[in-house]
Design a protein around this motif. Structure first.
Motif, short mmCIF file in Angstrom:
data_model
loop_
_atom_site.label_atom_id
_atom_site.label_comp_id
_atom_site.label_asym_id
_atom_site.label_seq_id
_atom_site.Cartn_x
_atom_site.Cartn_y
_atom_site.Cartn_z
N HIS A 316 59.26 27.58 23.93
CA HIS A 316 59.50 26.54 24.92
C HIS A 316 60.71 26.91 25.78
CE1 HIS A 316 56.75 23.42 23.25
NE2 HIS A 316 56.96 24.07 22.13
N PRO A 317 60.78 26.42 27.02
CA PRO A 317 59.75 25.61 27.70
C PRO A 317 58.51 26.43 28.00
CG PRO A 317 61.49 26.17 29.24
CD PRO A 317 61.96 26.64 27.90
N ILE A 318 57.36 25.80 27.88
CA ILE A 318 56.09 26.51 28.00
C ILE A 318 55.92 27.17 29.37
CG2 ILE A 318 53.58 26.22 28.00
CD1 ILE A 318 53.99 24.09 25.83
N PRO A 319 56.23 26.50 30.51
CA PRO A 319 56.05 27.18 31.81
C PRO A 319 56.86 28.46 31.92
CG PRO A 319 56.31 24.82 32.12
CD PRO A 319 56.62 25.08 30.67
N ALA A 320 58.09 28.45 31.41
CA ALA A 320 58.93 29.66 31.48
C ALA A 320 58.35 30.75 30.59
CB ALA A 320 60.36 29.32 31.08
N ARG A 322 55.18 31.13 29.73
CA ARG A 322 53.96 31.66 30.34
C ARG A 322 54.28 32.63 31.48
NH1 ARG A 322 50.46 26.05 30.61
NH2 ARG A 322 49.38 26.27 28.59
N ALA A 323 55.37 32.36 32.18
CA ALA A 323 55.72 33.18 33.34
C ALA A 323 56.03 34.62 32.95
CB ALA A 323 56.92 32.57 34.06
N VAL A 324 56.47 34.83 31.69
CA VAL A 324 56.82 36.20 31.27
C VAL A 324 55.88 36.70 30.19
CG1 VAL A 324 59.26 35.94 31.87
CG2 VAL A 324 58.48 35.30 29.58
N TRP A 325 54.79 35.97 29.92
CA TRP A 325 53.90 36.37 28.85
C TRP A 325 53.21 37.69 29.14
CZ3 TRP A 325 54.19 35.17 24.14
CH2 TRP A 325 53.15 35.43 23.26
N ASN A 326 53.09 38.02 30.41
CA ASN A 326 52.49 39.32 30.73
C ASN A 326 53.34 40.46 30.21
OD1 ASN A 326 54.48 38.61 32.63
ND2 ASN A 326 53.69 40.07 34.13
N ASP A 327 54.63 40.22 29.95
CA ASP A 327 55.48 41.25 29.34
C ASP A 327 54.97 41.62 27.96
OD1 ASP A 327 57.02 40.90 31.56
OD2 ASP A 327 58.69 39.92 30.55
N ILE A 328 54.45 40.62 27.23
CA ILE A 328 53.89 40.87 25.91
C ILE A 328 52.50 41.50 26.02
CG2 ILE A 328 53.01 39.75 23.83
CD1 ILE A 328 56.02 39.82 23.88
#
Length: 333
Positions: A316-320, A322-328
């Motif tokens: 959390h926060p979920i929006p933040a 999600r914004a960097v999930w492409n890093d994973i």
């Protein structure tokens, strides 16, 4: 705060001090990177700790029995972790010791402790509300001044009555959690990856777990099943990678994998990361993920049969997040 039992420690480490010492430099100091941008060096005894982390007030004293039990388990099992650091391999007869250590490392984090508190508190409140709805718990009699006609749940909500749960229930809850975690960990396959340049980082939640294929959501992160992975940095040169489905990586870690595992440590951390090398990379990642950390939410969901307590662990926060999930995902794929 109640007085502690005589000769009982007040400072409880949620990452074992002996573990943090493996990340110390030649001056026996650890480099600490904070997610708020600060950086400093200190003795390992001064990081990853909280006063009375698992202390419970019993008979006007702070009872630290559960903390002592966790510490004893860690002390008994840490030699197996140390042997991984020294040999870069896992002995067959050490596996059970390692899983017990990981279960303790997972559970003793303040985020999960607070989540367990809220789970029990929410459960009791929901029980009271359901009992009132079913007529099993009537309101206060009308002839009682100021409180007449009010339900117990109203008095609790208005802070007229303080809701306290017997500490024995807390202890039982933590013991059950420990057993559940250990049983789930036994389903994972363990891999050992090595970095001769000693770049693995240690966060204040050292056992991050995630499903690389699932973005952060309000439903949290399931522990286990599917493509769930759990990682644990043993030392700057060795890390464990546990996979639920499939064979986890083993042997020499690529630069890409090292970066991936370090991202997870920093994403899940509340405040601090300890490093031996790679200060520039750590500062960069800490800044990128400074808003994100592991948190546990608790919601009361109405159902036809009453109120369901739903506890969810996630980033959390979920929006933040999600914004960097492409890093994973970019690294995993």
């Amino acid at each position: 705060m109640k007085k502690p039992q005589k000769n009982k420690p007040k400072r409880h480490h949620y990452v074992q001090r002996a573990h943090a010492e493996l990340f110390a430099n030649q001056k026996s100091q650890v480099q600490v990177i904070s997610k708020d941008g600060k950086r400093f060096e200190t003795d390992p005894k001064n990081v990853f700790l909280e006063k009375y982390l698992y202390g419970f007030e019993v008979n006007d004293e702070m009872d630290v029995t559960f903390e002592e039990a966790l510490s004893a388990t860690e002390s008994e099992t840490f030699p197996a972790i140390l042997r991984i650091h020294e040999s870069h391999a896992i002995r067959e007869d050490d596996i059970n010791l390692i899983l017990n250590y990981l279960a303790c490392a997972y559970l003793r984090n303040p985020v999960l402790r607070d989540g367990a508190y809220r789970t029990l508190d929410s459960g009791l409140r929901a029980f009271i509300q359901v009992a009132e709805q079913n007529g099993e718990l009537p309101p206060v009699p009308e002839d009682i001044e100021a409180f007449g006609g009010k339900y117990l749940s109203q008095l609790i909500e208005e802070n007229i009555i303080e809701l306290n749960i017997n500490n024995g229930f807390y202890l039982e809850s933590f013991v059950r959690m420990l057993d559940n975690i250990l049983n789930l960990l036994r389903r994972f396959t363990i891999g050992v990856v090595v970095d001769e340049n000693e770049r693995f980082m240690l966060g204040d939640f050292p056992t991050p777990f995630l499903h690389p294929s699932l973005e952060p959501s309000v439903y949290g992160i399931p522990f286990g099943a599917g493509d769930c992975e759990l990682t644990f940095p043993v030392s700057p040169s060795v890390s464990l990678v546990l996979g639920w489905d499939g064979v986890p990586p083993c042997g020499a870690a690529s630069d890409k994998l090292i970066e991936q595992l370090n991202r997870r440590q920093i994403m899940f951390a509340r405040k601090h990361i300890v490093i031996k090398n790679g200060r520039g990379v750590a500062k960069k990642l800490a800044n990128r993920y400074r808003q994100i950390s592991l948190k546990m939410t608790m919601d009361d969901l109405p159902t036809p049969d009453g109120i369901l307590n739903l506890g969810r662990k996630g980033l959390h926060p979920i929006p933040a997040a999600r914004a960097v999930w492409n890093d994973i995902q970019a690294i995993c794929n």
